[in-house]
Scaffold this motif. Structure first.
Motif, PDB file in Angstrom:
ATOM      1  N   TRP A 258       0.809  -1.213   0.000  1.00  0.00           N
ATOM      2  CA  TRP A 258       0.000   0.000   0.000  1.00  0.00           C
ATOM      3  C   TRP A 258       0.847   1.270   0.000  1.00  0.00           C
ATOM      4  CZ3 TRP A 258      -5.503  -0.077   0.638  1.00  0.00           C
ATOM      5  CH2 TRP A 258      -6.043  -1.373   0.722  1.00  0.00           C
TER       6      TRP A 258
ATOM      7  N   VAL B 221      -1.993   0.342  -4.936  1.00  0.00           N
ATOM      8  CA  VAL B 221      -1.705  -0.936  -4.293  1.00  0.00           C
ATOM      9  C   VAL B 221      -1.139  -1.892  -5.341  1.00  0.00           C
ATOM     10  CG1 VAL B 221      -2.700  -2.968  -3.153  1.00  0.00           C
ATOM     11  CG2 VAL B 221      -3.502  -0.685  -2.533  1.00  0.00           C
TER      12      VAL B 221
ATOM     13  N   THR C 290      -8.602   5.097   2.128  1.00  0.00           N
ATOM     14  CA  THR C 290      -8.284   3.760   2.623  1.00  0.00           C
ATOM     15  C   THR C 290      -9.512   2.857   2.762  1.00  0.00           C
ATOM     16  OG1 THR C 290      -6.345   4.647   3.754  1.00  0.00           O
ATOM     17  CG2 THR C 290      -7.118   2.487   4.462  1.00  0.00           C
TER      18      THR C 290
ATOM     19  N   THR D 113      -9.946  -0.415   0.275  1.00  0.00           N
ATOM     20  CA  THR D 113      -9.886  -1.720   0.943  1.00  0.00           C
ATOM     21  C   THR D 113     -11.122  -2.549   0.611  1.00  0.00           C
ATOM     22  OG1 THR D 113      -8.647  -0.711   2.753  1.00  0.00           O
ATOM     23  CG2 THR D 113      -9.568  -2.900   3.144  1.00  0.00           C
TER      24      THR D 113
ATOM     25  N   CYS E  66       5.848   1.313  -3.732  1.00  0.00           N
ATOM     26  CA  CYS E  66       5.303   0.018  -3.311  1.00  0.00           C
ATOM     27  C   CYS E  66       6.283  -1.111  -3.638  1.00  0.00           C
ATOM     28  CB  CYS E  66       3.962  -0.248  -3.996  1.00  0.00           C
ATOM     29  SG  CYS E  66       2.594   0.797  -3.457  1.00  0.00           S
TER      30      CYS E  66
END
Length: 249
Positions: free
Chosen positions: A52, A62, A91, A95, A224
């Motif tokens: 993330w 991501v 977030t 998610t 990332c």
């Protein structure tokens, strides 16, 4: 095409030549980009790593990956973007998007949650003990996904971590990176992310013509990749730093 301004339907990513001005100058599209890698490699019965970055512009980012330690291969399977126009550049929303996707993919081997250590300090609501990672774990936590938080204690220094990523691109200690060809934004990062004179990433900002918001165009998905390799290949990361006399972090 940034050089000729010719419009390419898919982008000629297979034949990207190394750019000495780019910080990831050992990336080679012909070698590291693989068509349909996810379809060939992804195993839902094995742990899936989600990496993330919490910058919200131009999108949240991501990467998903799996690692074959026996054969020393790192597979970058997919990039998942939380775009502001879809109200997914936060977030909780991103998610939930990823959770739904993992259920569709029938992921049963568990999920690792890793990425920018700064996510531990960035509170997402006015509530003690809540940060980006607690939100991710809470949303992923029910059901079969069984998320586990696996993080570096703090950000590895840019110069040494980028040197390490370049070494892995060239086969350091027998490791190989393969990236699904459809990871377009990561590929752009690897090609166009320039370096400053001190070897750090040149994260120049551009202005969104629609919103007037300034943001770093490149660097988020490559960050990332940095976090992924420094944590999951940490023995090699440690050995490189010791062998070159670099300061340990």
């Amino acid at each position: 095409d940034q050089a000729t301004k010719e419009r390419l339907l898919y982008g000629n990513w297979d034949f990207v030549e190394a750019n000495d001005m780019a910080i990831y100058n050992k990336f080679d599209g012909a070698k590291h980009l693989i068509t349909d890698l996810k379809e060939r490699i992804y195993d839902p019965s094995k742990p899936l790593i989600t990496v993330w970055d919490f910058n919200v512009a131009p999108q949240m980012s991501v990467l998903t990956a799996q690692i074959d330690y026996e054969n020393k291969k790192v597979y970058i399977l997919e990039e998942i973007l939380g775009k502001p126009e879809n109200k997914e550049n936060n977030t909780p929303a991103l998610t939930r998007k990823i959770k739904n996707k993992l259920y569709r993919d029938k992921q049963i081997g568990g999920v690792d949650v890793t990425g920018d250590p700064a996510g531990l300090q960035r509170s997402t609501v006015n509530e003690d003990g809540v940060n980006n990672y607690t939100v991710i774990l809470d949303i992923l936590g029910s059901g079969v996904l069984r998320p586990k938080l696996k993080l570096l204690k703090k950000q590895p220094p840019q110069v040494t971590r980028c040197d390490f990523v370049n070494e892995v691109f060239t086969g350091y200690q027998g490791w190989e990176i393969q990236i699904d060809l459809r990871c377009r934004k990561l590929t752009e990062d690897l090609i166009y992310q320039l370096k400053n004179n001190d070897g750090t990433k040149s994260k120049a900002k551009v202005t969104d013509p629609k919103t007037g918001v300034k943001y770093e165009k490149y660097g988020h998905l490559s960050d990332c990749l940095d976090y992924l390799l420094c944590y999951y290949l940490r023995d090699s990361w440690y050995n490189l730093r010791v062998g070159t006399g670099l300061i340990l972090y």
